[in-house]
Design a protein around this motif. Structure first.
Motif, PDB file in Angstrom:
ATOM      1  N   LEU A 172       0.827  -1.209   0.000  1.00 33.30           N
ATOM      2  CA  LEU A 172       0.000   0.000   0.000  1.00 33.30           C
ATOM      3  C   LEU A 172       0.863   1.261   0.000  1.00 33.30           C
ATOM      4  O   LEU A 172       2.017   1.221   0.456  1.00 33.30           O
ATOM      5  N   PRO A 173       0.315   2.386  -0.481  1.00 35.89           N
ATOM      6  CA  PRO A 173       1.012   3.665  -0.276  1.00 35.89           C
ATOM      7  C   PRO A 173       1.224   3.836   1.233  1.00 35.89           C
ATOM      8  O   PRO A 173       0.282   3.639   2.004  1.00 35.89           O
ATOM      9  N   SER A 174       2.446   4.175   1.636  1.00 39.66           N
ATOM     10  CA  SER A 174       2.775   4.127   3.063  1.00 39.66           C
ATOM     11  C   SER A 174       3.401   5.419   3.555  1.00 39.66           C
ATOM     12  O   SER A 174       4.049   6.150   2.797  1.00 39.66           O
ATOM     13  N   CYS A 175       3.215   5.671   4.854  1.00 35.08           N
ATOM     14  CA  CYS A 175       3.797   6.862   5.457  1.00 35.08           C
ATOM     15  C   CYS A 175       4.045   6.629   6.941  1.00 35.08           C
ATOM     16  O   CYS A 175       3.574   5.642   7.517  1.00 35.08           O
ATOM     17  N   ALA A 176       4.770   7.550   7.552  1.00 29.55           N
ATOM     18  CA  ALA A 176       5.000   7.529   8.994  1.00 29.55           C
ATOM     19  C   ALA A 176       3.932   8.361   9.686  1.00 29.55           C
ATOM     20  O   ALA A 176       3.539   9.420   9.189  1.00 29.55           O
ATOM     21  N   GLU A 181      10.040  10.606  16.138  1.00 26.58           N
ATOM     22  CA  GLU A 181      11.145   9.744  16.551  1.00 26.58           C
ATOM     23  C   GLU A 181      12.246   9.736  15.493  1.00 26.58           C
ATOM     24  O   GLU A 181      13.431   9.916  15.790  1.00 26.58           O
ATOM     25  N   LEU A 182      11.863   9.542  14.240  1.00 27.75           N
ATOM     26  CA  LEU A 182      12.848   9.473  13.160  1.00 27.75           C
ATOM     27  C   LEU A 182      13.560  10.809  12.965  1.00 27.75           C
ATOM     28  O   LEU A 182      14.773  10.850  12.725  1.00 27.75           O
ATOM     29  N   GLU A 213      17.508  11.260  13.442  1.00 31.67           N
ATOM     30  CA  GLU A 213      18.281  11.783  12.310  1.00 31.67           C
ATOM     31  C   GLU A 213      19.102  12.997  12.765  1.00 31.67           C
ATOM     32  O   GLU A 213      20.263  13.158  12.390  1.00 31.67           O
ATOM     33  N   ALA A 214      18.493  13.829  13.609  1.00 31.00           N
ATOM     34  CA  ALA A 214      19.196  15.006  14.118  1.00 31.00           C
ATOM     35  C   ALA A 214      20.346  14.617  15.042  1.00 31.00           C
ATOM     36  O   ALA A 214      21.357  15.313  15.131  1.00 31.00           O
ATOM     37  N   ALA A 215      20.197  13.482  15.723  1.00 30.47           N
ATOM     38  CA  ALA A 215      21.213  13.057  16.683  1.00 30.47           C
ATOM     39  C   ALA A 215      22.361  12.284  16.044  1.00 30.47           C
ATOM     40  O   ALA A 215      23.519  12.460  16.419  1.00 30.47           O
ATOM     41  N   LEU A 216      22.051  11.426  15.080  1.00 30.72           N
ATOM     42  CA  LEU A 216      23.099  10.560  14.509  1.00 30.72           C
ATOM     43  C   LEU A 216      23.230  10.654  12.996  1.00 30.72           C
ATOM     44  O   LEU A 216      24.292  10.371  12.453  1.00 30.72           O
ATOM     45  N   GLY A 228      12.711   1.740  23.433  1.00 32.50           N
ATOM     46  CA  GLY A 228      13.479   0.595  23.927  1.00 32.50           C
ATOM     47  C   GLY A 228      14.375  -0.040  22.879  1.00 32.50           C
ATOM     48  O   GLY A 228      15.327   0.551  22.399  1.00 32.50           O
ATOM     49  N   GLY A 229      14.053  -1.291  22.499  1.00 37.93           N
ATOM     50  CA  GLY A 229      14.891  -2.058  21.573  1.00 37.93           C
ATOM     51  C   GLY A 229      15.111  -1.372  20.236  1.00 37.93           C
ATOM     52  O   GLY A 229      16.215  -1.402  19.686  1.00 37.93           O
ATOM     53  N   ALA A 230      14.087  -0.753  19.685  1.00 33.82           N
ATOM     54  CA  ALA A 230      14.219  -0.080  18.388  1.00 33.82           C
ATOM     55  C   ALA A 230      15.167   1.105  18.494  1.00 33.82           C
ATOM     56  O   ALA A 230      15.970   1.365  17.592  1.00 33.82           O
ATOM     57  N   PHE A 231      15.099   1.842  19.603  1.00 28.29           N
ATOM     58  CA  PHE A 231      15.995   2.976  19.820  1.00 28.29           C
ATOM     59  C   PHE A 231      17.441   2.493  19.873  1.00 28.29           C
ATOM     60  O   PHE A 231      18.337   3.086  19.249  1.00 28.29           O
ATOM     61  N   LEU A 232      17.681   1.400  20.608  1.00 30.29           N
ATOM     62  CA  LEU A 232      19.032   0.859  20.719  1.00 30.29           C
ATOM     63  C   LEU A 232      19.559   0.385  19.371  1.00 30.29           C
ATOM     64  O   LEU A 232      20.707   0.645  19.013  1.00 30.29           O
ATOM     65  N   GLU A 233      18.721  -0.309  18.606  1.00 34.58           N
ATOM     66  CA  GLU A 233      19.182  -0.830  17.316  1.00 34.58           C
ATOM     67  C   GLU A 233      19.487   0.306  16.344  1.00 34.58           C
ATOM     68  O   GLU A 233      20.411   0.203  15.532  1.00 34.58           O
ATOM     69  N   TRP A 234      18.706   1.383  16.414  1.00 34.24           N
ATOM     70  CA  TRP A 234      19.007   2.541  15.580  1.00 34.24           C
ATOM     71  C   TRP A 234      20.374   3.112  15.971  1.00 34.24           C
ATOM     72  O   TRP A 234      21.197   3.424  15.120  1.00 34.24           O
TER      73      TRP A 234
END
Length: 394
Positions: free
Chosen positions: A161-165, A172-173, A177-180, A374-380
């Motif tokens: 499907l057409p997708s977005c955040a 969050e993104l 992006e601003a941090a890393l 949590g986990g997603a933040f760490l993996e990023w």
């Protein structure tokens, strides 16, 4: 950014599937903390305002592909209606969702039963992803906290499907992006916690991307021991000494300054208000354990914060749950908050203990962004590709 937001989508008259994280704590048959539910409200309201018809996809607990009545999302309905300020209809099965009547669709928002009741969810089954896609015209992912999972509702359906955040995912993104991604330098990272072994990928990625790295908590003891310093009875992974030395060598090669404790607060027992003393990091008594960084170390961290323009924080600097061994974390957090409040620092923090420690220090409100992922933040932070984010990319 290679992904679209709600602002890029025409939603008028469209059925919008929204992947959300409403995996909330429950006590005595009701939601006891609705924070996660409240955080999806801006996305849902924006979709309704743009003429879209939202259907929420979410998981609850770990039913492992089976129907577990105690893990039904039905329990979240009152909290959802209160947070969203509108009616929420509950759809018990995917079969029912595929043959819904106009009467069933009358609610302002629809909630599909726990997506993890389907064995194909965590397997990212193509057939399940296609069936989910058939329920909507547009897909919106607002669950960054589940974006590190390649599941049918986080990655698979986005391919159809057409997708977005959503707004929460977008915030969050943009913060990360601003941090890393493209940070304002100098960049500083604070990484604490108990074990080096759980944060190897994180440390390896950060020393190549930040200018200053503060290592605290039990992890710092491992780095001190790797330099031949006796850390007494402190929590320490002595078998990680070679790894710690390799990380320090990589930091030197990359031009990243590592700040380790130069003075420490030690005690003979791991307990709140235990008798304690402050000694140089090289002079920890053999019968004592290091429970916090000392004032000289805090002063050095404060100086580094004065020079930094971007800060990433994960993990406490000491045993913050036991006063007075929360002093270093509290002081550093308040300094970071002060710099952020003055507009001099972009500060991004995440991880369970981190959020608790910053809350305890009264610093949370002044940080630029606090991630609850949590986990997603760490993996990023580890530099890994998150399937749920990659699926949104154009």
């Amino acid at each position: 950014m290679g992904w679209k937001t709600l602002d890029d989508m025409d939603l008028a008259g469209k059925r919008v599937l929204i992947r959300v994280d409403i995996n909330v704590p429950v006590q005595d048959g009701r939601v006891s903390d609705a924070t996660r539910i409240e955080r999806i409200a801006p996305t849902v309201r924006d979709i309704i305002a743009k003429g879209g018809k939202p259907m929420l996809l979410a998981h609850f607990g770990r039913p492992k592909g089976k129907v577990v009545l105690d893990l039904s999302l039905r329990i979240t309905l009152p909290a959802l209606e209160q947070a969203l300020g509108c009616s929420v209809g509950f759809v018990e099965t995917l079969d029912a969702a595929e043959v819904m009547t106009d009467e069933a669709r009358a609610a302002d928002v629809l909630l599909l039963e726990n997506i993890r009741f389907h064995p194909g969810e965590e397997a990212n089954d193509p057939e399940l992803a296609a069936r989910l896609a058939g329920l909507g015209d547009v897909y919106c992912n607002d669950a960054f906290s589940a974006a590190h999972r390649a599941h049918a509702s986080t990655a698979g359906v986005a391919r159809h499907l057409p997708s977005c955040a959503g707004r929460l995912m977008q915030a969050e993104l943009e913060a990360l992006e601003a941090a890393l991604g493209k940070p304002v330098r100098p960049v500083m990272a604070v990484v604490g916690g108990s074990k080096v072994s759980t944060k190897l990928d994180l440390l390896g990625n950060l020393v190549a991307r930040v200018d200053t790295l503060v290592i605290g908590g039990g992890m710092a003891n491992t780095f001190l021991a790797a330099q031949g310093i006796d850390v007494g009875k402190s929590l320490c992974e002595h078998d990680m000494a070679d790894t710690a030395r390799a990380i320090m060598a990589k930091a030197t090669t990359q031009g990243c300054e590592i700040i380790l404790p130069e003075d420490v607060v030690v005690a003979r027992e791991f307990a709140a208000h235990a008798a304690h003393e402050t000694v140089p990091a090289t002079e920890c008594p053999a019968d004592a354990m290091i429970l916090d960084a000392g004032p000289l170390t805090v002063a050095r961290i404060a100086t580094a914060l004065d020079n930094a323009r971007t800060l990433i924080w994960n993990g406490p600097l000491g045993a913050f749950e036991l006063p007075p061994f929360d002093a270093a974390t509290r002081a550093a957090a308040q300094k970071a908050a002060e710099r952020s409040r003055a507009g001099a620092l972009i500060s991004v923090a995440g991880g369970g203990d981190t959020v608790s420690a910053l809350n305890q220090a009264g610093a949370t409100a002044d940080f630029t962004y606090i991630s609850t992922a949590g986990g997603a933040f760490l993996e990023w932070m580890e530099g890994k590709t998150l399937p749920g984010v990659a699926a949104l990319e154009n």
